[in-house]
Design a protein around this motif. Structure first.
Motif: not given
Ligand SMILES: [Cu+2]
Length: 463
Positions: A394-396, A446, A448, A451, A456
Protein backbone atom coordinates in the motif's frame (compact mmCIF):
# COMPACT_ATOMS: atom_id res chain seq x y z
CA UNK A 1 7.02 44.15 12.66
CA UNK A 2 9.11 42.78 15.52
CA UNK A 3 10.55 39.33 15.22
CA UNK A 4 10.33 37.54 18.53
CA UNK A 5 13.16 35.10 18.88
CA UNK A 6 12.97 32.31 21.38
CA UNK A 7 15.48 34.11 23.54
CA UNK A 8 14.12 37.64 23.55
CA UNK A 9 10.61 36.22 23.86
CA UNK A 10 11.64 34.73 27.17
CA UNK A 11 13.09 38.06 28.25
CA UNK A 12 10.04 40.04 27.18
CA UNK A 13 7.63 38.49 29.64
CA UNK A 14 4.79 40.83 28.77
CA UNK A 15 4.96 39.98 25.11
CA UNK A 16 5.20 36.28 25.85
CA UNK A 17 2.01 36.62 27.86
CA UNK A 18 0.29 38.06 24.79
CA UNK A 19 0.86 34.70 23.09
CA UNK A 20 -1.12 32.93 25.77
CA UNK A 21 0.05 30.50 28.36
CA UNK A 22 2.21 27.56 27.59
CA UNK A 23 4.63 28.80 24.97
CA UNK A 24 7.53 26.38 25.09
CA UNK A 25 6.35 24.79 28.31
CA UNK A 26 3.25 23.09 26.95
CA UNK A 27 4.58 23.14 23.40
CA UNK A 28 1.61 25.20 22.36
CA UNK A 29 1.53 28.40 20.42
CA UNK A 30 -1.58 30.49 19.86
CA UNK A 31 -1.97 33.20 17.32
CA UNK A 32 -2.84 36.09 19.58
CA UNK A 33 -1.40 38.78 17.36
CA UNK A 34 -1.27 38.09 13.65
CA UNK A 35 1.15 40.98 13.10
CA UNK A 36 3.85 39.25 15.12
CA UNK A 37 5.46 36.30 13.38
CA UNK A 38 6.14 33.21 15.36
CA UNK A 39 9.73 32.01 15.39
CA UNK A 40 10.36 28.37 14.55
CA UNK A 41 13.97 27.52 15.30
CA UNK A 42 14.98 24.11 13.96
CA UNK A 43 17.51 22.67 16.37
CA UNK A 44 18.86 19.52 17.93
CA UNK A 45 18.09 18.45 21.45
CA UNK A 46 18.04 15.43 23.73
CA UNK A 47 15.08 13.74 25.42
CA UNK A 48 13.97 10.45 26.90
CA UNK A 49 11.73 8.77 24.35
CA UNK A 50 11.92 5.07 25.24
CA UNK A 51 11.31 5.68 28.96
CA UNK A 52 14.87 4.64 29.84
CA UNK A 53 17.74 6.48 28.16
CA UNK A 54 18.35 10.00 26.93
CA UNK A 55 18.30 10.02 23.14
CA UNK A 56 20.78 12.36 21.48
CA UNK A 57 20.21 14.02 18.11
CA UNK A 58 16.47 14.59 18.41
CA UNK A 59 15.38 17.35 16.07
CA UNK A 60 12.69 19.85 17.01
CA UNK A 61 11.56 23.43 16.62
CA UNK A 62 11.92 25.74 19.62
CA UNK A 63 12.35 24.69 23.22
CA UNK A 64 10.64 21.38 23.84
CA UNK A 65 11.69 18.02 22.50
CA UNK A 66 8.23 17.93 20.90
CA UNK A 67 7.53 20.60 18.28
CA UNK A 68 4.92 23.19 19.26
CA UNK A 69 1.28 22.48 18.46
CA UNK A 70 0.42 25.59 16.45
CA UNK A 71 -3.15 26.87 16.70
CA UNK A 72 -4.53 29.45 14.36
CA UNK A 73 -7.96 30.54 13.24
CA UNK A 74 -9.42 29.86 9.82
CA UNK A 75 -9.14 32.93 7.60
CA UNK A 76 -6.64 34.68 9.89
CA UNK A 77 -3.16 35.47 8.58
CA UNK A 78 -0.32 33.39 10.03
CA UNK A 79 3.36 34.14 9.68
CA UNK A 80 6.48 32.50 10.97
CA UNK A 81 10.20 32.84 10.55
CA UNK A 82 12.09 29.58 10.20
CA UNK A 83 15.58 29.85 11.70
CA UNK A 84 17.78 26.91 10.83
CA UNK A 85 20.04 25.99 13.75
CA UNK A 86 20.57 22.44 12.46
CA UNK A 87 23.79 21.35 10.79
CA UNK A 88 22.06 20.75 7.46
CA UNK A 89 19.58 22.53 5.17
CA UNK A 90 15.88 22.38 5.94
CA UNK A 91 12.48 23.83 4.97
CA UNK A 92 8.91 23.60 6.27
CA UNK A 93 5.98 22.13 4.36
CA UNK A 94 2.44 22.73 5.68
CA UNK A 95 0.78 19.40 5.05
CA UNK A 96 -2.78 19.63 3.72
CA UNK A 97 -2.98 23.43 3.66
CA UNK A 98 -4.12 24.91 0.35
CA UNK A 99 -1.82 27.93 0.35
CA UNK A 100 0.40 29.81 -2.13
CA UNK A 101 2.90 27.62 -3.94
CA UNK A 102 5.77 29.88 -2.77
CA UNK A 103 4.93 28.91 0.85
CA UNK A 104 4.81 25.15 0.18
CA UNK A 105 8.33 24.44 1.43
CA UNK A 106 9.64 22.11 -1.27
CA UNK A 107 13.33 22.76 -1.97
CA UNK A 108 14.15 23.66 -5.57
CA UNK A 109 10.56 23.36 -6.69
CA UNK A 110 9.04 26.19 -4.61
CA UNK A 111 11.92 27.74 -2.64
CA UNK A 112 15.68 27.51 -2.12
CA UNK A 113 16.67 25.40 0.81
CA UNK A 114 17.37 27.16 4.07
CA UNK A 115 21.02 26.66 5.00
CA UNK A 116 22.48 26.45 8.49
CA UNK A 117 22.04 29.81 10.24
CA UNK A 118 19.69 31.15 7.55
CA UNK A 119 16.04 32.07 7.84
CA UNK A 120 12.95 31.87 5.68
CA UNK A 121 9.65 33.73 6.16
CA UNK A 122 6.46 31.79 5.69
CA UNK A 123 3.16 33.60 5.71
CA UNK A 124 -0.25 32.49 4.60
CA UNK A 125 -3.93 32.58 5.53
CA UNK A 126 -5.34 29.09 6.07
CA UNK A 127 -8.46 28.78 3.91
CA UNK A 128 -9.70 25.61 5.60
CA UNK A 129 -10.26 24.59 9.20
CA UNK A 130 -9.12 21.24 10.57
CA UNK A 131 -6.20 19.18 11.77
CA UNK A 132 -3.03 19.65 9.73
CA UNK A 133 0.66 19.23 10.42
CA UNK A 134 4.02 20.63 9.38
CA UNK A 135 7.34 19.00 8.55
CA UNK A 136 10.51 19.56 6.50
CA UNK A 137 10.67 18.61 2.84
CA UNK A 138 14.44 18.32 2.80
CA UNK A 139 16.49 15.31 3.90
CA UNK A 140 13.05 14.27 5.04
CA UNK A 141 13.67 10.74 6.24
CA UNK A 142 16.34 11.80 8.73
CA UNK A 143 14.71 15.06 9.79
CA UNK A 144 11.20 13.66 10.22
CA UNK A 145 12.56 10.42 11.64
CA UNK A 146 14.41 12.45 14.28
CA UNK A 147 11.30 14.36 15.30
CA UNK A 148 10.56 17.29 12.98
CA UNK A 149 6.80 16.84 12.71
CA UNK A 150 4.35 19.15 14.49
CA UNK A 151 0.60 19.57 14.58
CA UNK A 152 -0.99 22.62 12.98
CA UNK A 153 -4.57 23.15 14.10
CA UNK A 154 -6.81 25.55 12.22
CA UNK A 155 -9.77 26.30 14.44
CA UNK A 156 -13.19 27.13 13.08
CA UNK A 157 -15.00 29.51 15.45
CA UNK A 158 -18.25 27.95 14.20
CA UNK A 159 -17.30 24.45 15.39
CA UNK A 160 -19.32 23.18 18.36
CA UNK A 161 -17.50 23.26 21.69
CA UNK A 162 -16.59 20.01 23.37
CA UNK A 163 -15.63 19.32 26.98
CA UNK A 164 -11.96 18.83 26.26
CA UNK A 165 -9.63 18.55 23.31
CA UNK A 166 -6.65 16.21 23.03
CA UNK A 167 -4.12 16.20 20.20
CA UNK A 168 -2.21 13.01 19.45
CA UNK A 169 0.87 12.99 17.23
CA UNK A 170 1.52 9.33 16.40
CA UNK A 171 4.98 8.15 15.40
CA UNK A 172 7.70 5.59 15.89
CA UNK A 173 11.39 6.09 16.54
CA UNK A 174 14.29 3.97 15.25
CA UNK A 175 16.24 3.60 18.48
CA UNK A 176 18.66 0.90 19.58
CA UNK A 177 18.69 -0.75 23.01
CA UNK A 178 20.81 2.14 24.31
CA UNK A 179 18.16 4.67 23.27
CA UNK A 180 20.27 6.09 20.44
CA UNK A 181 19.19 6.45 16.82
CA UNK A 182 20.01 3.54 14.54
CA UNK A 183 20.00 3.57 10.71
CA UNK A 184 16.80 5.23 9.61
CA UNK A 185 16.15 2.69 6.87
CA UNK A 186 17.22 -0.63 5.37
CA UNK A 187 17.35 -0.73 1.57
CA UNK A 188 15.70 -4.16 1.60
CA UNK A 189 12.76 -2.74 3.56
CA UNK A 190 12.61 0.46 1.50
CA UNK A 191 11.98 -1.78 -1.52
CA UNK A 192 9.07 -3.36 0.37
CA UNK A 193 6.66 -1.86 2.90
CA UNK A 194 9.24 0.38 4.58
CA UNK A 195 11.47 0.28 7.68
CA UNK A 196 9.51 0.37 10.92
CA UNK A 197 10.59 2.12 14.09
CA UNK A 198 11.45 0.28 17.28
CA UNK A 199 9.73 2.55 19.83
CA UNK A 200 6.05 3.38 19.28
CA UNK A 201 4.84 6.68 20.71
CA UNK A 202 2.06 9.24 20.90
CA UNK A 203 3.18 12.80 21.66
CA UNK A 204 6.80 11.58 22.12
CA UNK A 205 5.78 9.19 24.94
CA UNK A 206 5.14 5.47 25.14
CA UNK A 207 1.44 4.88 25.97
CA UNK A 208 0.70 8.30 27.49
CA UNK A 209 -2.52 8.73 29.47
CA UNK A 210 -4.60 11.91 29.62
CA UNK A 211 -7.26 12.85 32.19
CA UNK A 212 -10.58 13.79 30.63
CA UNK A 213 -13.94 14.73 32.17
CA UNK A 214 -16.13 11.74 33.08
CA UNK A 215 -19.19 11.39 30.86
CA UNK A 216 -17.87 14.19 28.62
CA UNK A 217 -17.45 14.54 24.88
CA UNK A 218 -13.77 14.92 24.01
CA UNK A 219 -12.47 15.96 20.63
CA UNK A 220 -9.39 13.91 19.79
CA UNK A 221 -7.29 15.20 16.90
CA UNK A 222 -4.97 12.48 15.63
CA UNK A 223 -2.17 12.95 13.11
CA UNK A 224 -0.04 10.09 11.79
CA UNK A 225 3.36 11.68 11.31
CA UNK A 226 5.33 8.43 11.20
CA UNK A 227 7.51 7.96 8.14
CA UNK A 228 6.38 4.36 7.55
CA UNK A 229 3.56 2.95 9.64
CA UNK A 230 -0.03 2.62 8.45
CA UNK A 231 -2.35 2.28 11.47
CA UNK A 232 -5.74 0.65 11.85
CA UNK A 233 -7.23 2.69 14.67
CA UNK A 234 -9.99 1.72 17.05
CA UNK A 235 -11.04 2.40 20.64
CA UNK A 236 -11.43 0.06 23.60
CA UNK A 237 -13.60 1.18 26.48
CA UNK A 238 -15.70 3.88 24.82
CA UNK A 239 -17.67 4.78 21.71
CA UNK A 240 -16.57 7.51 19.36
CA UNK A 241 -17.89 9.35 16.33
CA UNK A 242 -15.69 10.24 13.35
CA UNK A 243 -16.24 13.93 12.50
CA UNK A 244 -13.33 14.72 10.16
CA UNK A 245 -10.80 12.91 8.02
CA UNK A 246 -7.71 14.70 6.71
CA UNK A 247 -9.00 18.02 8.11
CA UNK A 248 -12.28 17.93 6.21
CA UNK A 249 -15.52 17.34 8.13
CA UNK A 250 -17.31 14.17 6.99
CA UNK A 251 -20.82 15.03 5.71
CA UNK A 252 -22.40 12.49 8.06
CA UNK A 253 -20.48 11.64 11.24
CA UNK A 254 -20.31 7.89 11.80
CA UNK A 255 -19.32 5.55 14.63
CA UNK A 256 -15.65 4.59 14.77
CA UNK A 257 -15.08 0.89 14.26
CA UNK A 258 -11.61 0.31 12.84
CA UNK A 259 -10.22 2.89 10.46
CA UNK A 260 -7.01 2.71 8.44
CA UNK A 261 -4.96 5.88 8.77
CA UNK A 262 -1.71 6.15 6.82
CA UNK A 263 1.34 8.40 7.15
CA UNK A 264 0.31 12.01 6.58
CA UNK A 265 -3.34 11.41 7.41
CA UNK A 266 -5.44 12.87 10.24
CA UNK A 267 -8.53 11.74 12.06
CA UNK A 268 -10.85 13.82 14.28
CA UNK A 269 -12.94 11.84 16.75
CA UNK A 270 -15.49 12.77 19.36
CA UNK A 271 -15.06 10.31 22.21
CA UNK A 272 -17.78 9.74 24.84
CA UNK A 273 -15.80 9.32 28.06
CA UNK A 274 -17.04 6.61 30.51
CA UNK A 275 -19.16 7.84 33.43
CA UNK A 276 -17.18 6.24 36.22
CA UNK A 277 -14.04 7.95 37.48
CA UNK A 278 -10.86 5.98 36.83
CA UNK A 279 -12.16 4.08 33.80
CA UNK A 280 -9.87 4.18 30.82
CA UNK A 281 -10.32 4.39 27.07
CA UNK A 282 -7.55 2.98 24.94
CA UNK A 283 -6.61 4.00 21.41
CA UNK A 284 -5.42 0.78 19.78
CA UNK A 285 -3.57 -0.06 16.58
CA UNK A 286 -5.16 -3.23 15.23
CA UNK A 287 -2.99 -3.38 12.11
CA UNK A 288 -0.08 -4.72 14.13
CA UNK A 289 0.05 -8.32 15.41
CA UNK A 290 -0.47 -8.34 18.32
CA UNK A 291 -2.45 -5.11 18.51
CA UNK A 292 -1.14 -2.52 20.96
CA UNK A 293 -2.27 0.51 22.94
CA UNK A 294 -1.07 3.83 21.54
CA UNK A 295 -2.50 6.17 24.19
CA UNK A 296 -5.18 6.22 26.87
CA UNK A 297 -7.80 8.59 28.24
CA UNK A 298 -8.72 8.37 31.93
CA UNK A 299 -12.12 9.46 33.17
CA UNK A 300 -12.05 11.95 36.09
CA UNK A 301 -14.72 13.76 38.11
CA UNK A 302 -18.49 13.45 38.17
CA UNK A 303 -20.19 12.42 34.95
CA UNK A 304 -21.21 15.25 32.61
CA UNK A 305 -23.78 12.84 31.15
CA UNK A 306 -23.17 13.92 27.57
CA UNK A 307 -24.65 11.96 24.67
CA UNK A 308 -22.77 11.06 21.47
CA UNK A 309 -26.03 11.64 19.58
CA UNK A 310 -25.52 15.36 20.27
CA UNK A 311 -22.65 15.28 17.77
CA UNK A 312 -23.62 16.77 14.40
CA UNK A 313 -21.57 17.34 11.26
CA UNK A 314 -18.96 20.07 11.61
CA UNK A 315 -19.33 23.05 9.23
CA UNK A 316 -17.70 22.05 5.93
CA UNK A 317 -14.67 23.65 4.29
CA UNK A 318 -15.29 25.49 1.03
CA UNK A 319 -13.34 23.38 -1.44
CA UNK A 320 -13.17 23.57 -5.23
CA UNK A 321 -15.87 21.18 -6.47
CA UNK A 322 -14.68 19.23 -9.52
CA UNK A 323 -16.90 19.22 -12.59
CA UNK A 324 -16.96 15.44 -13.04
CA UNK A 325 -18.87 15.46 -16.36
CA UNK A 326 -16.29 17.61 -18.11
CA UNK A 327 -13.23 16.31 -16.27
CA UNK A 328 -10.20 15.05 -18.16
CA UNK A 329 -8.95 11.57 -17.25
CA UNK A 330 -5.28 11.30 -16.24
CA UNK A 331 -3.73 7.89 -15.67
CA UNK A 332 -1.18 7.33 -12.95
CA UNK A 333 0.60 4.02 -12.50
CA UNK A 334 2.67 3.22 -9.43
CA UNK A 335 5.22 0.49 -10.04
CA UNK A 336 8.35 -1.09 -8.73
CA UNK A 337 11.33 -0.30 -10.90
CA UNK A 338 14.17 -2.67 -11.76
CA UNK A 339 16.50 0.28 -11.83
CA UNK A 340 18.22 -0.24 -8.49
CA UNK A 341 21.40 1.67 -9.21
CA UNK A 342 22.15 4.72 -7.08
CA UNK A 343 21.02 7.95 -8.67
CA UNK A 344 23.37 10.90 -8.86
CA UNK A 345 23.98 12.56 -5.55
CA UNK A 346 21.06 14.77 -4.67
CA UNK A 347 21.40 17.95 -2.66
CA UNK A 348 18.52 17.31 -0.38
CA UNK A 349 18.75 13.80 0.79
CA UNK A 350 18.23 11.13 -1.87
CA UNK A 351 18.64 7.71 -0.32
CA UNK A 352 20.76 6.62 -3.28
CA UNK A 353 18.41 3.96 -4.65
CA UNK A 354 15.56 3.74 -7.12
CA UNK A 355 12.96 1.16 -6.17
CA UNK A 356 9.74 2.83 -7.35
CA UNK A 357 8.33 4.82 -10.23
CA UNK A 358 5.29 6.89 -11.17
CA UNK A 359 4.37 6.34 -14.82
CA UNK A 360 7.68 4.52 -15.28
CA UNK A 361 9.79 7.46 -14.08
CA UNK A 362 11.63 7.21 -10.74
CA UNK A 363 12.11 10.66 -9.23
CA UNK A 364 15.72 11.13 -8.28
CA UNK A 365 15.17 12.89 -5.00
CA UNK A 366 14.82 16.61 -4.44
CA UNK A 367 17.35 17.69 -7.01
CA UNK A 368 18.18 21.08 -8.50
CA UNK A 369 17.01 19.81 -11.89
CA UNK A 370 13.78 17.99 -11.18
CA UNK A 371 12.07 15.96 -13.83
CA UNK A 372 9.27 17.46 -15.87
CA UNK A 373 5.85 17.55 -14.26
CA UNK A 374 3.79 14.36 -14.40
CA UNK A 375 0.98 16.46 -15.84
CA UNK A 376 0.32 20.08 -16.65
CA UNK A 377 -3.14 21.07 -15.42
CA UNK A 378 -5.08 24.10 -16.61
CA UNK A 379 -6.28 26.53 -13.92
CA UNK A 380 -9.98 26.11 -13.32
CA UNK A 381 -10.25 22.78 -15.16
CA UNK A 382 -11.32 19.53 -13.52
CA UNK A 383 -9.48 16.22 -13.69
CA UNK A 384 -9.99 12.62 -12.68
CA UNK A 385 -6.79 10.94 -11.57
CA UNK A 386 -7.07 7.24 -12.22
CA UNK A 387 -4.34 5.78 -10.05
CA UNK A 388 -3.36 2.12 -10.33
CA UNK A 389 -1.11 0.49 -7.75
CA UNK A 390 0.91 -2.18 -9.61
CA UNK A 391 3.02 -2.97 -6.55
CA UNK A 392 2.42 -5.48 -3.74
CA UNK A 393 2.44 -2.75 -1.05
CA UNK A 394 0.00 0.00 0.00
CA UNK A 395 1.06 3.60 -0.64
CA UNK A 396 -0.35 6.69 1.12
CA UNK A 397 -0.25 9.05 -1.86
CA UNK A 398 -0.26 12.75 -0.93
CA UNK A 399 -0.86 15.77 -3.13
CA UNK A 400 0.26 19.25 -2.08
CA UNK A 401 -1.79 22.42 -2.46
CA UNK A 402 -5.02 20.85 -3.77
CA UNK A 403 -7.75 18.63 -2.38
CA UNK A 404 -9.24 15.74 -4.28
CA UNK A 405 -12.50 13.88 -3.94
CA UNK A 406 -12.46 10.08 -3.75
CA UNK A 407 -14.86 8.80 -6.43
CA UNK A 408 -14.56 5.03 -6.70
CA UNK A 409 -12.22 2.10 -6.28
CA UNK A 410 -11.86 -1.44 -7.59
CA UNK A 411 -10.81 -2.54 -4.09
CA UNK A 412 -13.58 -1.46 -1.73
CA UNK A 413 -16.49 0.89 -1.28
CA UNK A 414 -15.10 4.39 -0.76
CA UNK A 415 -16.25 7.33 1.31
CA UNK A 416 -16.87 10.25 -1.08
CA UNK A 417 -14.69 12.60 0.96
CA UNK A 418 -12.27 15.37 0.06
CA UNK A 419 -8.73 14.67 1.13
CA UNK A 420 -5.06 15.29 0.41
CA UNK A 421 -3.81 11.74 1.08
CA UNK A 422 -5.21 8.43 -0.13
CA UNK A 423 -3.83 5.00 0.78
CA UNK A 424 -3.94 2.98 -2.44
CA UNK A 425 -3.89 -0.77 -1.83
CA UNK A 426 -2.00 -3.39 -3.87
CA UNK A 427 -3.73 -3.95 -7.24
CA UNK A 428 -6.25 -1.21 -6.49
CA UNK A 429 -7.32 1.26 -9.15
CA UNK A 430 -8.87 4.37 -7.62
CA UNK A 431 -10.44 7.44 -9.19
CA UNK A 432 -9.79 10.80 -7.53
CA UNK A 433 -11.37 14.00 -8.84
CA UNK A 434 -9.95 17.47 -8.41
CA UNK A 435 -10.42 21.01 -9.58
CA UNK A 436 -7.10 22.63 -10.49
CA UNK A 437 -7.74 25.86 -8.58
CA UNK A 438 -4.33 26.65 -7.11
CA UNK A 439 -1.50 27.59 -9.50
CA UNK A 440 2.03 26.25 -9.08
CA UNK A 441 4.13 23.10 -8.95
CA UNK A 442 2.53 20.68 -6.51
CA UNK A 443 4.37 17.58 -5.36
CA UNK A 444 2.55 14.26 -5.51
CA UNK A 445 4.31 11.57 -3.50
CA UNK A 446 4.09 8.54 -1.29
CA UNK A 447 4.19 9.50 2.40
CA UNK A 448 6.14 6.37 3.27
CA UNK A 449 9.23 8.52 3.09
CA UNK A 450 11.54 5.70 1.97
CA UNK A 451 9.24 5.18 -1.00
CA UNK A 452 9.12 8.89 -1.72
CA UNK A 453 12.90 9.10 -1.54
CA UNK A 454 13.49 6.06 -3.76
CA UNK A 455 11.33 7.11 -6.67
CA UNK A 456 7.67 7.42 -5.69
CA UNK A 457 7.45 11.18 -6.29
CA UNK A 458 6.45 13.54 -9.05
CA UNK A 459 4.65 16.84 -9.37
CA UNK A 460 1.69 18.44 -11.09
CA UNK A 461 2.03 21.85 -12.66
CA UNK A 462 -1.10 23.99 -12.50
CA UNK A 463 -0.95 26.94 -14.92
CU1 LIG B 1 4.74 4.04 -0.74
Amino acid sequence: MVLMTRRNMLKAGGVAAAYGAGLGVAGLWKQADAAMPMLLEARETTAIIDGKSETKGIMTWNDGPRPPVIRVQKGMPFSTKLLNSLNEPTTIHWHGLRIDNAMDGVPFLTQPYVYEGDTFDYSFTPPDAGTFWYHPHCNTLAQMGHGLAGLFIVENPDDPKFDREITLNLRDWRLGGDGQFIDQFKPRSAARSGTYGTVRTANWAVEPSYDVPAGGLVRVRIAVTDVTRIYRLGLEGADATVVAIDANPVPTPFPLDHLEVGPGQRLDLIVRVPDIEGETVRLVNYRSTPSYTIAALRSVGTSLNRDLREVKALPPNQLGVPDIKNAELLKIELSATAEGAPVKESFCGSLGYNFWAINKVPWSGDSPDPHDPLFELKMGKSYILEMANRTPHPHPMHLHGLSFKVLQSTDHEVMPIYTDTYVVQPDEVVQLALKADNPGDWVFHCHIIEHQKTGLTGFFRVV
